[in-house]
Design a protein around this motif. Structure first.
Motif, PDB file in Angstrom:
ATOM      1  N   ASN A 303       0.486  -1.337  -0.168  1.00 28.25           N
ATOM      2  CA  ASN A 303       0.476  -0.011   0.008  1.00 28.25           C
ATOM      3  C   ASN A 303       0.454   1.510   0.038  1.00 28.25           C
ATOM      4  O   ASN A 303       0.285   2.209  -0.407  1.00 28.25           O
ATOM      5  N   GLY A 304       2.211   0.981   0.707  1.00 26.10           N
ATOM      6  CA  GLY A 304       2.885   2.758   0.497  1.00 26.10           C
ATOM      7  C   GLY A 304       3.365   2.531  -0.988  1.00 26.10           C
ATOM      8  O   GLY A 304       3.647   3.524  -1.316  1.00 26.10           O
ATOM      9  N   VAL A 305       3.779   1.488  -1.830  1.00 22.18           N
ATOM     10  CA  VAL A 305       4.389   1.800  -3.102  1.00 22.18           C
ATOM     11  C   VAL A 305       3.209   1.958  -3.401  1.00 22.18           C
ATOM     12  O   VAL A 305       3.590   2.945  -4.312  1.00 22.18           O
ATOM     13  N   ALA A 306       2.113   2.069  -4.008  1.00 14.19           N
ATOM     14  CA  ALA A 306       0.849   2.069  -4.024  1.00 14.19           C
ATOM     15  C   ALA A 306       0.648   4.074  -4.008  1.00 14.19           C
ATOM     16  O   ALA A 306       0.038   4.273  -4.726  1.00 14.19           O
ATOM     17  N   ALA A 307       0.267   4.350  -2.644  1.00 13.27           N
ATOM     18  CA  ALA A 307       0.669   5.825  -2.438  1.00 13.27           C
ATOM     19  C   ALA A 307       1.729   6.757  -3.287  1.00 13.27           C
ATOM     20  O   ALA A 307       1.428   7.601  -3.420  1.00 13.27           O
ATOM     21  N   LEU A 308       2.826   5.990  -3.168  1.00 11.10           N
ATOM     22  CA  LEU A 308       3.607   6.746  -3.949  1.00 11.10           C
ATOM     23  C   LEU A 308       3.086   6.773  -5.946  1.00 11.10           C
ATOM     24  O   LEU A 308       3.856   7.559  -6.362  1.00 11.10           O
ATOM     25  N   VAL A 309       3.337   5.573  -5.859  1.00 15.75           N
ATOM     26  CA  VAL A 309       3.480   5.503  -7.799  1.00 15.75           C
ATOM     27  C   VAL A 309       1.832   6.166  -8.301  1.00 15.75           C
ATOM     28  O   VAL A 309       1.844   6.413  -9.270  1.00 15.75           O
ATOM     29  N   ALA A 310       1.199   6.052  -7.456  1.00 14.24           N
ATOM     30  CA  ALA A 310      -0.659   7.241  -7.348  1.00 14.24           C
ATOM     31  C   ALA A 310       0.267   7.834  -8.258  1.00 14.24           C
ATOM     32  O   ALA A 310      -0.725   8.688  -9.212  1.00 14.24           O
ATOM     33  N   PHE A 311       0.941   9.186  -7.885  1.00 13.84           N
ATOM     34  CA  PHE A 311       1.136  10.469  -8.519  1.00 13.84           C
ATOM     35  C   PHE A 311       2.067  10.390  -9.494  1.00 13.84           C
ATOM     36  O   PHE A 311       2.367  10.831 -10.625  1.00 13.84           O
ATOM     37  N   LEU A 312       2.864   9.164  -9.686  1.00 14.46           N
ATOM     38  CA  LEU A 312       3.539   8.451 -10.802  1.00 14.46           C
ATOM     39  C   LEU A 312       2.769   8.520 -11.940  1.00 14.46           C
ATOM     40  O   LEU A 312       3.276   8.685 -13.432  1.00 14.46           O
ATOM     41  N   LEU A 313       1.278   7.422 -12.455  1.00 13.01           N
ATOM     42  CA  LEU A 313       0.492   7.101 -13.387  1.00 13.01           C
ATOM     43  C   LEU A 313       0.260   8.102 -14.000  1.00 13.01           C
ATOM     44  O   LEU A 313      -0.469   8.148 -15.278  1.00 13.01           O
ATOM     45  N   PRO A 314      -0.571   9.077 -13.488  1.00 13.59           N
ATOM     46  CA  PRO A 314      -0.916  10.226 -14.336  1.00 13.59           C
ATOM     47  C   PRO A 314       0.539  10.670 -15.386  1.00 13.59           C
ATOM     48  O   PRO A 314      -0.144  10.498 -16.644  1.00 13.59           O
ATOM     49  N   VAL A 315       1.541  10.772 -15.055  1.00 15.53           N
ATOM     50  CA  VAL A 315       2.748  11.392 -15.387  1.00 15.53           C
ATOM     51  C   VAL A 315       3.236  10.286 -16.934  1.00 15.53           C
ATOM     52  O   VAL A 315       2.850  10.461 -18.286  1.00 15.53           O
ATOM     53  N   LEU A 316       2.854   8.930 -16.357  1.00 16.64           N
ATOM     54  CA  LEU A 316       2.734   8.011 -17.712  1.00 16.64           C
ATOM     55  C   LEU A 316       1.740   7.588 -18.311  1.00 16.64           C
ATOM     56  O   LEU A 316       2.347   7.879 -19.791  1.00 16.64           O
ATOM     57  N   ALA A 317       1.021   7.633 -17.866  1.00 13.85           N
ATOM     58  CA  ALA A 317      -0.824   7.918 -18.463  1.00 13.85           C
ATOM     59  C   ALA A 317       0.034   8.612 -20.003  1.00 13.85           C
ATOM     60  O   ALA A 317      -0.736   8.621 -20.938  1.00 13.85           O
ATOM     61  N   ARG A 318       0.644   9.948 -19.774  1.00 14.66           N
ATOM     62  CA  ARG A 318       0.578  11.693 -20.369  1.00 14.66           C
ATOM     63  C   ARG A 318       1.459  10.495 -21.410  1.00 14.66           C
ATOM     64  O   ARG A 318       1.179  11.608 -22.733  1.00 14.66           O
ATOM     65  N   TYR A 319       2.637   9.914 -21.084  1.00 15.27           N
ATOM     66  CA  TYR A 319       3.545   9.381 -22.304  1.00 15.27           C
ATOM     67  C   TYR A 319       3.033   8.304 -23.222  1.00 15.27           C
ATOM     68  O   TYR A 319       3.724   7.864 -24.013  1.00 15.27           O
ATOM     69  N   LEU A 320       2.546   7.307 -22.726  1.00 15.64           N
ATOM     70  CA  LEU A 320       1.561   6.065 -23.130  1.00 15.64           C
ATOM     71  C   LEU A 320       0.333   6.402 -23.532  1.00 15.64           C
ATOM     72  O   LEU A 320      -0.191   7.320 -24.288  1.00 15.64           O
ATOM     73  N   ASN A 321      -0.708   5.180 -22.502  1.00 13.36           N
ATOM     74  CA  ASN A 321      -2.230   6.029 -22.362  1.00 13.36           C
ATOM     75  C   ASN A 321      -2.798   5.665 -21.362  1.00 13.36           C
ATOM     76  O   ASN A 321      -1.971   4.541 -20.739  1.00 13.36           O
ATOM     77  N   ARG A 322      -3.882   5.634 -20.710  1.00 10.32           N
ATOM     78  CA  ARG A 322      -4.156   5.139 -19.527  1.00 10.32           C
ATOM     79  C   ARG A 322      -4.084   3.690 -19.524  1.00 10.32           C
ATOM     80  O   ARG A 322      -3.834   2.433 -18.653  1.00 10.32           O
ATOM     81  N   LYS A 323      -4.522   2.838 -20.907  1.00 14.64           N
ATOM     82  CA  LYS A 323      -4.234   1.337 -20.867  1.00 14.64           C
ATOM     83  C   LYS A 323      -3.704   0.704 -20.713  1.00 14.64           C
ATOM     84  O   LYS A 323      -3.371  -0.484 -20.361  1.00 14.64           O
ATOM     85  N   THR A 325      -0.727   2.238 -19.492  1.00 11.82           N
ATOM     86  CA  THR A 325      -0.052   2.174 -18.325  1.00 11.82           C
ATOM     87  C   THR A 325      -1.163   1.205 -17.249  1.00 11.82           C
ATOM     88  O   THR A 325      -0.171   0.530 -16.500  1.00 11.82           O
ATOM     89  N   HIS A 326      -2.261   0.899 -17.061  1.00  9.79           N
ATOM     90  CA  HIS A 326      -2.553  -0.240 -16.551  1.00  9.79           C
ATOM     91  C   HIS A 326      -1.932  -1.426 -16.999  1.00  9.79           C
ATOM     92  O   HIS A 326      -2.118  -2.476 -15.902  1.00  9.79           O
ATOM     93  N   LEU A 327      -1.746  -2.162 -18.189  1.00 14.79           N
ATOM     94  CA  LEU A 327      -1.300  -3.277 -18.286  1.00 14.79           C
ATOM     95  C   LEU A 327      -0.208  -3.663 -17.707  1.00 14.79           C
ATOM     96  O   LEU A 327      -0.122  -4.578 -16.935  1.00 14.79           O
ATOM     97  N   LEU A 328       1.183  -2.691 -17.958  1.00 13.34           N
ATOM     98  CA  LEU A 328       1.809  -2.792 -17.651  1.00 13.34           C
ATOM     99  C   LEU A 328       2.414  -3.308 -15.764  1.00 13.34           C
ATOM    100  O   LEU A 328       2.375  -3.604 -15.055  1.00 13.34           O
TER     101      LEU A 328
END
Length: 455
Positions: A303-323, A325-328
């Motif tokens: 859950n701690g990892v999830a809390a940190l990664v949560a703010f990286l996901l929107p950045v990654l989604a902008r470079y790739l896309n949301r689906k 990002t979710h796959l990876l």
């Protein structure tokens, strides 16, 4: 106050406004994390065998199946000038969950613990379901990924603390983590008491520090409510599964296998770790209770990892896309969960939890960001409730099948249930490839004149 409605253009909100509207999830996750990390331990302490755990856990998904769509449907149709649309449900759920968290660790029989699981899970759903719709209500499409990421941050933060509480109370405050046969250890009991206080406090912070947009047409809403009977509302709630938009149908398959994997983790992590890593199934032994406490730390780490990664996901989604990002992220979950089989040193379990945490962060945000872009604003809560069928249905399937599979084909060895979960994570990742993501939001066309912020 502006008369902007939830169906019209939504101005961007500031950081602290998003913070306040998401803060309640910190408390909700105290309840959810204490449930996930400790319920199997409580059940085993009260006499349940490992193959009985899935059926006993059935209370949680069945409650969600009944509660989520109904709460979503009626929260769409609620409006109070003082309390808004979603916030009454936040408060009711918080009160009931606090009661359940205080009562569960005082269970003296297995049936009492199962009953408290029903109450706790129903209460969590009453609070949590409207929180999902709240982001869609309040944020324009370009901020929704960030809004759900903020929720994921609080989910992760709350779960880190809550999952580690039995370990903290034992190792920092000297409370015992063992007890007489059939009794819940003091470290677990006090963890639930503190969790109840945190749940209520955090949710009420959001209730008192957030505002909501009024409905498009309040008179029409009142007329519809007057004409709508309770039976009609319940029927409409459950028929929604046959009326899902295409993207929602595609994501439902991803959700199904993602949550099947998570349920295998929550049910079997404690018996798998205590037997496979610590070498015991004796619930009264020191080794078992040390292993059960360490499972709490493992859950805190993911859950701690999830809390940190949560703010990286929107950045990654902008470079790739949301689906993608979710796959990876889901593939990371598969690797993390599968790697537990090869672990002999308890400390190495924390590395496995990194992969699970990445998947958890994405599961809590990406699917909701995707579907909120294509849902009609006046039915956001309704469809969020329907979408959550595909959280609870896989849990019901897991509860019905995992125990049978384990005893019939896998020799009753709990660690194999986690390998089944890893395969399910991998399949859910592959299914992301069929999802049509739509970045165009309904009702987010900028107006011709500026709109005042909420006051």
């Amino acid at each position: 106050m502006s008369t902007i409605s939830i169906g019209s253009y939504k101005p961007r909100l500031g950081f602290w406004e998003i913070w306040n509207m998401s803060f309640g999830f910190l408390g909700i996750q105290f309840g959810f994390a204490l449930q996930n990390a400790n319920v199997s331990r409580i059940f085993e302490t009260l006499g349940a065998s490992p193959d009985e755990l899935p059926i006993l856990w059935l209370a949680a998904p069945v409650t969600g199946l009944l509660v989520q769509p109904i709460i979503g449907y009626y929260s769409d149709r609620t409006w109070s000038e003082k309390w808004g649309r979603r916030r009454p449900f936040f408060a009711i759920g918080a009160i009931l969950a606090t009661v359940a968290l205080f009562l569960m660790p005082n269970s003296t029989a297995l049936w009492m613990a199962v009953l408290m699981l029903w109450l706790l899970d129903a209460s969590i759903n009453i609070s949590m379901e409207p929180f999902r719709a709240f982001v869609g209500d309040m944020l324009p499409n370009e901020q929704r990924t960030s809004g759900f990421a903020m929720q994921s941050f609080f989910i992760g933060t709350g779960a880190v603390i809550a999952s580690a509480l039995p370990y903290i109370f034992t190792n920092w405050f000297g409370l015992t983590n063992t007890a007489a046969d059939g009794a819940i250890p003091d470290s677990v009991r006090w963890s639930f008491y503190l969790g109840g206080i945190a749940y209520f406090s955090a949710v009420m912070w959001t209730v008192f520090n957030s505002k909501e947009y009024p409905p498009d047409d309040l008179d029409q809403l009142r007329e519809e409510n007057a004409a709508q009977g309770i039976y009609d509302g319940i029927k409409e709630s459950f028929l929604g599964i046959f009326r899902m938009p295409k993207t929602m149908v595609q994501l439902s398959a991803v959700q199904f296998f993602s949550w099947f994997a998570l349920f295998s983790l929550w049910i079997y992590m404690t018996p798998a770790v205590t037997s496979h890593v610590y070498g015991t199934s004796d619930t009264n032994s020191v080794a078992y209770n040390e292993g059960a406490d360490w499972v709490g730390i493992c859950f805190a780490v993911y859950n701690g990892v999830a809390a940190l990664v949560a703010f990286l996901l929107p950045v990654l989604a902008r470079y790739l896309n949301r689906k993608i990002t979710h796959l990876l992220a889901l593939f990371c979950g598969a690797l993390g969960l599968g790697s537990i089989y090869f672990v002999g040193d308890p400390k190495l379990l924390l590395l496995s939890m990194v992969g699970v945490g990445i998947a958890w962060a994405s599961i809590l945000s990406m699917p909701y960001a995707i579907i909120s872009s294509i849902l009609p604003p006046n039915k956001m809560g309704y469809y969020m409730g329907v979408f959550n069928f595909f959280i609870v249905i896989p849990q019901i399937v897991a509860a019905g099948l995992l125990g049978f599979i384990l005893t019939t084909f896998l020799g009753g060895v709990s660690i194999y249930a986690l390998l089944v979960g890893a395969a399910s994570f991998a399949l859910s990742g592959l299914l992301c490839l069929i999802v049509d993501d739509n970045d165009v939001a309904i009702g987010d066309t900028p107006p011709e004149i500026p709109i005042e912020p909420i006051t």
